[in-house]
Design an enzyme around this catalytic site. Structure first.
Site, short mmCIF file in Angstrom:
data_model
loop_
_atom_site.label_atom_id
_atom_site.label_comp_id
_atom_site.label_asym_id
_atom_site.label_seq_id
_atom_site.Cartn_x
_atom_site.Cartn_y
_atom_site.Cartn_z
N GLU A 60 -9.56 -5.43 0.49
CA GLU A 60 -8.37 -6.24 0.80
C GLU A 60 -8.69 -7.32 1.83
O GLU A 60 -8.23 -8.44 1.73
CB GLU A 60 -7.22 -5.35 1.29
CG GLU A 60 -6.57 -4.52 0.18
CD GLU A 60 -7.39 -3.31 -0.23
OE1 GLU A 60 -8.35 -2.96 0.49
OE2 GLU A 60 -7.08 -2.71 -1.27
N HIS A 130 2.41 4.46 -1.37
CA HIS A 130 2.77 3.54 -2.46
C HIS A 130 4.24 3.16 -2.37
O HIS A 130 4.87 2.85 -3.38
CB HIS A 130 2.49 4.17 -3.84
CG HIS A 130 1.06 4.49 -4.09
ND1 HIS A 130 0.47 5.63 -3.61
CD2 HIS A 130 0.09 3.80 -4.74
CE1 HIS A 130 -0.81 5.65 -3.98
NE2 HIS A 130 -1.06 4.55 -4.66
#
Lengths: 325, 391
Positions: A60, A130
């Site tokens: 990321e 999530h």
């Protein structure tokens, strides 16, 4: 107009942006041939080639840094973070680098073309990693724009505006609504201006404010309140940074009451910022304290997700408490 | 060949981290003569003298600015001393349209491209002529005109950015690359690994240049990494790699000419590790006497990169001792005179506090500026730098 779900609207925006400007490039984890874990980038590699739509290694911070470099060079990168929960390794690149690029160089360099898209929020049985809504971490960063659409129509119009905005934008997509939200969306391109809230429904007793996936619960709660004779004005903030103070203040001066709801935890959440600003602007008009209906100050749980969520029933109760204060 | 096409063995054997030793290219001896069998790179007299002139300027600048910092005229400074050959020798191997992304100690590369003395001063003194509008600490230079990306304080963040910048150059079909500098300490950051891997996988024309100068502030390199330096990692990431004697300007230049050629012609990244030594302190806030010995420093002084280049230039009859004295005198005067003149330049206007946060200042920033102006107008003596401009 065509019927599209929110994912198709995102895909349509990316497709049109890439077709119109060869400098627009999409990349992220699994977004190439596979089209992303949610399929937001389906068919883009087929249409525009591997050079302009490609998989990256799982990094990321690398994706964000790479996107910053491309934007500084003059390209228009639209980078995907697979889940907003995984944006934190990229945090330094976003808040220390992208956000300050123009300022620190005295406008010699900028990352005008940069957009970071990322699915956020709960309601999909995703558990701790999530389900998060990390928008408030970014709203405290001068130099970024933070955008959260709530409908397929908004997703397309706001994403096209974000891609073309001359500032770095973090674009949070409500993944619970990816397939659940379906609506009329023009097939051709259009933009919704950033920094402008939408008054979804006019009313006179209380102003209800939210953004993204939370708009669905807010509207359900408003319907319950209306059934009991409470007239609700419903506002969708759409852009969180910079945010449309005028529209919200104007509404609160009319209704005298404000309720803000978001999925992120209460403490340090963006509702606190809005409440502080609105009491400053509307102190003498307020007939009750500004209410916040938010996630709890816990990590996002798995099995108790329904209990955790600031849903329409919790909002409905808060509306009644505010009305009866 | 990828790892899954590896040859099969039936004997259990571990590999050590030093099993693939990487050589160090060294061409020039400290006395200015070439090592036996060494071949000097093609380096024109003009380029060689420009490199050396830049070295002399940077030595003078560093010496004078450290003194100015001690006198309280500057808040902070970092010197390049000991690493001149690594920084300036590498910069000289690239084209002006190649992007340079520095870490912070590469002002020699910026000077090599022509950054004027007064611009160094404007930046260090944060005045209204500073290209960065007085927003960053001293030595955070940047120049759009010279393709030198503005320096960022957080370490290693420029490494993945350099991969992205180079990818953009590649998409544009430019015959250009991105040169990115960092220290061996920065190579411990996640951004280093992210950037190297992305550049290798996505085939970006990026030249990664590691200034292995022995210390990350006070931490010596043996406490920074295990294994065979930073170069081994380039090999691990699947990119062409070379290690050079960083105090040997010919070795650095030769390696970088080749690195640039690979990056631009083959459109892939290269790693160069320059073995050098930071002779000065990390910054004016640091004191190396607390963590290393004079003996150690002396050993490195004896292989001074500037002296070594001078000996080579003199041997080639391209330079003479008398010329050097005159140049040093000229630069000393220029630096001091420029510093004095620059100290009189006013601070940037107050509104620069809100410009460039976004392309246009949004309403909330304009409102905050209006409130600030009103406050300063009320207490002008408390904000003497800006009060004059506020009516």
């Amino acid at each position: 107009m065509a019927k599209m779900n929110l994912l198709q609207a995102v895909n349509s925006a990316l497709d049109l942006a890439m077709a119109k400007d060869r400098r627009v490039v999409c990349f992220g984890e699994d977004i190439g041939k596979f089209g992303g874990v949610f399929r937001a980038t389906s068919n883009l590699q087929e249409k525009y080639g591997r050079e302009r739509c490609f998989n990256t290694p799982l990094t990321e911070q690398g994706i964000a840094g790479f996107a910053i470099g491309m934007a500084a060079q003059g390209h228009v990168p639209v980078a995907e973070m697979q889940f907003a929960d995984y944006i934190f390794p990229a945090f330094d690149q976003i808040v220390n680098e992208a956000a300050k690029f123009r300022y620190r160089s005295g406008d010699q360099f900028n990352v005008a073309g940069l957009t970071i898209r990322t699915p956020y929020g709960g309601g999909i049985a995703g558990g701790l990693y999530h389900s998060q809504s990390p928008e408030a971490y970014f709203t405290q960063t001068p130099g970024l724009k933070v955008v959260v659409p709530s409908t397929p129509y908004q997703a397309k119009g706001l994403l096209l505006a974000s891609i073309r905005d001359p500032n770095p934008v973090v674009f949070f997509e409500p993944k619970r609504l990816y397939r659940a939200a379906v609506g009329e969306v023009p097939e051709e391109e259009f933009e919704i201006p950033l920094g402008v809230a939408e008054v979804v429904k006019e009313g006179s007793d209380i102003t209800l404010l939210a953004w993204g996936a939370q708009m669905e619960y807010l509207q359900a709660a408003a319907a319950m309140a209306e059934a009991e004779g409470i007239s609700c004005e419903v506002i969708d903030l759409r852009t969180l940074l910079p945010w449309d103070v005028d529209t919200v203040a104007r509404s609160v001066k009319k209704t005298g009451r404000l309720l803000i709801t978001h999925e992120a935890p209460l403490t340090g959440g963006y509702a606190g910022e809005i409440a502080a600003t609105i009491q400053e602007h509307c102190f003498l008009y307020l007939e009750s304290p500004i209410a916040r209906v938010c996630g709890m100050d816990t990590p996002f749980p798995l099995i108790h997700e329904k209990e955790y969520m600031p849903d329409q029933f919790k909002i409905f109760e808060a509306i009644k408490r505010t009305m009866n204060y | 060949m990828s790892g899954n096409e590896s040859k099969i063995t039936h004997k259990l054997r571990m590999m050590s981290g030093f099993e693939l030793p990487i050589d160090t290219l060294s061409l020039l001896k400290p006395d200015g003569s070439l090592h036996d069998g060494a071949k000097a790179p093609k380096l024109s007299k003009e380029t060689a003298l420009r490199i050396y002139d830049t070295m002399l300027f940077i030595r003078v600048l560093d010496e004078r600015m450290v003194a100015a910092q001690r006198q309280g005229r500057l808040s902070f400074y970092m010197t390049c001393i000991g690493e001149e050959a690594a920084v300036i020798g590498s910069a000289a191997a690239f084209e002006d349209h190649d992007m340079i992304m520095g870490q912070y100690r590469e002002h020699g590369a910026l000077r090599y491209r022509g950054f004027p003395t007064e611009q160094f001063m404007h930046q260090m003194l944060s005045n209204s002529k500073d290209l960065g509008k007085g927003r960053q600490m001293p030595i955070h230079y940047g120049s759009r005109a010279l393709n030198y990306m503005t320096i960022s304080s957080p370490l290693a963040t420029q490494i993945p950015q350099a991969a992205g910048y180079a990818y953009g150059q590649k998409l544009d079909g430019k015959k250009a690359c991105t040169l990115v500098y960092f220290g061996e300490g920065a190579a411990s950051e996640g951004d280093f690994h992210a950037g190297m891997n992305m550049a290798a996988v996505l085939k970006c024309p990026t030249v990664f240049f590691c200034r292995n100068n022995g210390y990350a502030i006070s931490t010596p390199s043996e406490e920074q990494y295990a294994g065979d330096g930073i170069a081994a990692r380039g090999v691990g990431y699947g990119m062409q790699t070379i290690r050079v004697d960083g105090n040997d300007v010919l070795a650095v230049f030769a390696a970088c000419v080749e690195a640039r050629k690979i990056a631009v012609e083959k459109q892939e990244p290269v790693l160069v590790e320059a073995m050098s030594y930071r002779l000065g302190a990390h910054s004016t806030s640091d004191d190396p006497s607390g963590y290393r010995s004079k003996d150690e420093e002396e050993k490195w002084r004896s292989v001074d990169p500037v002296l070594r280049m001078k000996n080579w230039l003199i041997a080639k009859k391209w330079w003479a001792e008398q010329q050097e004295k005159a140049v040093l005198e000229t630069y000393r005067k220029e630096v001091l005179d420029t510093l004095k003149a620059t100290e009189k330049v006013p601070a940037p206007a107050l509104e620069e506090i809100i410009t460039d946060v976004y392309d246009q200042p949004p309403a909330h920033l304009q409102q905050q500026l209006a409130e600030l102006r009103e406050h300063i107008a009320k207490y002008p003596e408390k904000y003497p730098k800006t009060a004059q401009g506020v009516k």
